[in-house]
Design an enzyme around this catalytic site. Structure first.
Site, mmCIF file in Angstrom:
data_model
loop_
_atom_site.group_PDB
_atom_site.id
_atom_site.type_symbol
_atom_site.label_atom_id
_atom_site.label_comp_id
_atom_site.label_asym_id
_atom_site.label_seq_id
_atom_site.Cartn_x
_atom_site.Cartn_y
_atom_site.Cartn_z
ATOM 1 N N GLY A 14 -107.440 128.118 -44.859
ATOM 2 C CA GLY A 14 -108.280 127.549 -43.793
ATOM 3 C C GLY A 14 -109.744 127.843 -44.080
ATOM 4 N NE ARG A 24 -128.633 131.172 -50.981
ATOM 5 C CZ ARG A 24 -129.142 132.361 -50.700
ATOM 6 N NH1 ARG A 24 -128.344 133.368 -50.340
ATOM 7 N NH2 ARG A 24 -130.445 132.558 -50.778
ATOM 8 C CG ASP A 131 -106.440 133.443 -37.944
ATOM 9 O OD1 ASP A 131 -107.123 132.690 -37.228
ATOM 10 O OD2 ASP A 131 -105.348 133.111 -38.441
ATOM 11 N NE ARG A 166 -109.638 121.594 -10.865
ATOM 12 C CZ ARG A 166 -110.146 120.425 -11.207
ATOM 13 N NH1 ARG A 166 -111.025 120.341 -12.205
ATOM 14 N NH2 ARG A 166 -109.786 119.332 -10.577
HETATM 15 P P1 ADP Z 1 -104.972 131.644 -45.743
HETATM 16 O O1 ADP Z 1 -105.418 132.025 -47.103
HETATM 17 O O2 ADP Z 1 -106.092 131.111 -44.888
HETATM 18 O O3 ADP Z 1 -104.137 132.713 -45.068
HETATM 19 P P2 ADP Z 1 -102.530 130.144 -46.324
HETATM 20 O O4 ADP Z 1 -101.585 131.155 -45.782
HETATM 21 O O5 ADP Z 1 -102.248 128.703 -46.026
HETATM 22 O O6 ADP Z 1 -104.040 130.356 -45.857
HETATM 23 O O7 ADP Z 1 -102.593 130.339 -47.918
HETATM 24 C C1 ADP Z 1 -103.463 129.545 -48.695
HETATM 25 C C2 ADP Z 1 -102.822 129.244 -50.005
HETATM 26 O O8 ADP Z 1 -102.607 130.443 -50.737
HETATM 27 C C3 ADP Z 1 -101.437 128.615 -49.930
HETATM 28 O O9 ADP Z 1 -101.462 127.257 -49.658
HETATM 29 C C4 ADP Z 1 -100.921 128.904 -51.339
HETATM 30 O O10 ADP Z 1 -101.541 128.042 -52.263
HETATM 31 C C5 ADP Z 1 -101.471 130.289 -51.578
HETATM 32 N N1 ADP Z 1 -100.452 131.301 -51.237
HETATM 33 C C6 ADP Z 1 -100.029 131.676 -50.007
HETATM 34 N N2 ADP Z 1 -99.065 132.604 -50.082
HETATM 35 C C7 ADP Z 1 -98.862 132.846 -51.417
HETATM 36 C C8 ADP Z 1 -97.997 133.693 -52.158
HETATM 37 N N3 ADP Z 1 -97.122 134.492 -51.536
HETATM 38 N N4 ADP Z 1 -98.070 133.672 -53.511
HETATM 39 C C9 ADP Z 1 -98.963 132.843 -54.126
HETATM 40 N N5 ADP Z 1 -99.804 132.026 -53.492
HETATM 41 C C10 ADP Z 1 -99.772 132.008 -52.139
HETATM 42 O O1 F6P Z 2 -105.912 130.778 -40.495
HETATM 43 C C1 F6P Z 2 -106.941 130.152 -39.837
HETATM 44 C C2 F6P Z 2 -106.435 129.124 -38.861
HETATM 45 O O2 F6P Z 2 -107.548 128.504 -38.274
HETATM 46 C C3 F6P Z 2 -105.467 129.648 -37.811
HETATM 47 O O3 F6P Z 2 -106.138 130.281 -36.744
HETATM 48 C C4 F6P Z 2 -104.767 128.384 -37.406
HETATM 49 O O4 F6P Z 2 -103.467 128.648 -36.889
HETATM 50 C C5 F6P Z 2 -104.639 127.642 -38.707
HETATM 51 O O5 F6P Z 2 -105.688 128.111 -39.531
HETATM 52 C C6 F6P Z 2 -104.746 126.154 -38.564
HETATM 53 O O6 F6P Z 2 -104.476 125.579 -39.785
HETATM 54 P P1 F6P Z 2 -104.810 124.072 -40.179
HETATM 55 O O7 F6P Z 2 -106.282 123.982 -40.404
HETATM 56 O O8 F6P Z 2 -104.035 123.841 -41.422
HETATM 57 O O9 F6P Z 2 -104.412 123.212 -39.022
#
Ligand code: ADP
Ligand code: F6P
Length: 326
Positions: A14, A24, A131, A166
């Site tokens: 995200g 940067r 988050d 409300r």
């Molecule tokens: P965030 O990094 O914001 O927590 P996600 O949980 O969607 O978001 O993870 C982002 C990306 O990181 C995933 O779409 C995937 O490409 C990679 N990723 C997540 N979990 C794993 C894992 N266990 N091993 C390798 N890559 C991962």
């Molecule tokens: O991890 C950041 C976050 O904004 C969460 O708070 C939320 O549940 C999720 O990403 C939303 O994901 P997406 O942008 O894929 O809808």
């Protein structure tokens, strides 16, 4: 200056405000130290397809105040498979990239740890997520901006709530975390907050009794309940509260607007410090670590520990809200 290393950088998961300020700092911090920098487009997706370009100081000019990420980001589930990741490793080798910085949340950091275990490339993670659920740093990049974005909207909702006497249930982001919710609730003077870390907070009967006392006995003009998406959803909570209290309730889901906009000074400076710190870490030969800020000092934590430990929930703020919302 001698070109010491070839550093690649990507943003993943995200997006969060401050990612650009971090890009940067990584780019200019690397160039300042005589390293080459490559920007990978759209997170791990770009790593798998070799979608990347050399970054210059000019590419990262005028972006410190922009939300989102100019490199783009993605959720790339196929990167979780080691056989798929190998494609990315071959490309990194072809490009003679010897260090990689990944800016993202817990999922993205899990990817960094995998790369560290499976290759000789030096990899460093930078925590960025609205988050604020990442162990090893007091704040992740983007959290402060998201709190202020949500707070601005909650302040506006309070005005209409007061006028109509409300109850407003406002759903904020937080996939598995109530950090954003509690911060917004305390700063917005909310009457209650529902978070995954406190299961009792979603007891609707207790909440209905409290709000009924707030409006009928304490003569408050309105009530605002902040609800973390990971705890409950605003629409059913508002519907049930209306049945139980016989008071008019409305639900508002703030959604992705929380993730947009210009980063606060806090997030810009956090991003700059962590981005430049990541480059210093690479120069020192560190790998498989995340750089964070602990008590206002930059600190490296092994990714194994980051991934195995939960970011602590601020129970003090939660309890304070209960005391101050009578
Ligand atoms: P965030 O990094 O914001 O927590 P996600 O949980 O969607 O978001 O993870 C982002 C990306 O990181 C995933 O779409 C995937 O490409 C990679 N990723 C997540 N979990 C794993 C894992 N266990 N091993 C390798 N890559 C991962
Ligand atoms: O991890 C950041 C976050 O904004 C969460 O708070 C939320 O549940 C999720 O990403 C939303 O994901 P997406 O942008 O894929 O809808």
């Amino acid at each position: 200056m001698e070109c010491k290393r070839h550093i690649a950088v990507l943003t993943s998961g995200g997006d969060s405000p401050g990612m650009n300020a971090c890009l940067r700092a990584i780019t200019r911090g690397s160039l300042y130290r005589g390293c080459r920098v490559t920007g990978i487009i759209d997170g791990y997706q770009g790593l798998l397809t070799g979608n990347a370009f050399p970054l210059t100081s000019r590419h990262v000019g005028g972006i410190i105040d922009h939300g989102g990420t100019f490199l783009g980001t993605s959720r790339c589930p196929e990167f979780k498979k080691s056989s798929t990741r190998r494609r990315g490793y071959l490309w990194l080798e072809e490009q003679e990239i010897d260090a990689l910085v990944v800016i993202g949340g817990n999922g993205s950091l899990a990817g960094v740890h995998d790369i560290a275990l499976e290759t000789d490339i030096k990899v460093i993670g930078v925590p960025a997520s609205i988050d604020n659920d990442i162990y090893g740093t007091d704040n992740s990049i983007g959290f402060d901006t998201a709190v202020n974005n949500a707070l601005d909207l909650v302040d506006k909702l309070r005005q209409t709530a007061d006028s109509h006497h409300r109850i407003f249930v406002v759903e904020v982001m937080g996939r598995d975390s109530g950090a954003l919710a509690v911060e917004v609730a305390l700063a917005g003077g909310a009457e209650a907050v529902l978070v995954p870390e406190v299961p009792g907070s979603h007891d609707i009967r207790t909440l209905a009794e409290k709000l009924s006392v707030n409006l009928r006995i304490s003569k408050k003009k309105s009530a605002v309940v902040i609800c973390a998406e990971g705890a409950a959803h605003a629409v059913p909570v508002a519907r049930r509260l209306e049945e139980l209290t016989q008071l008019e309730c409305r639900a508002t889901v703030l959604g992705h607007v929380q993730r947009g906009g210009s980063p606060t000074s806090y997030d810009r400076n956090l991003a700059s410090r962590l981005g430049s710190g990541a480059v210093c870490g690479i120069e020192e030969g560190l790998t498989d670590v995340m750089i964070g800020l602990q008590s206002n000092q930059r600190h490296f934590t092994p990714l194994e520990k980051v991934l195995a430990t939960e970011h602590s929930f601020n129970h003090e703020e939660y309890d304070l809200l209960t005391q101050l919302s009578i």
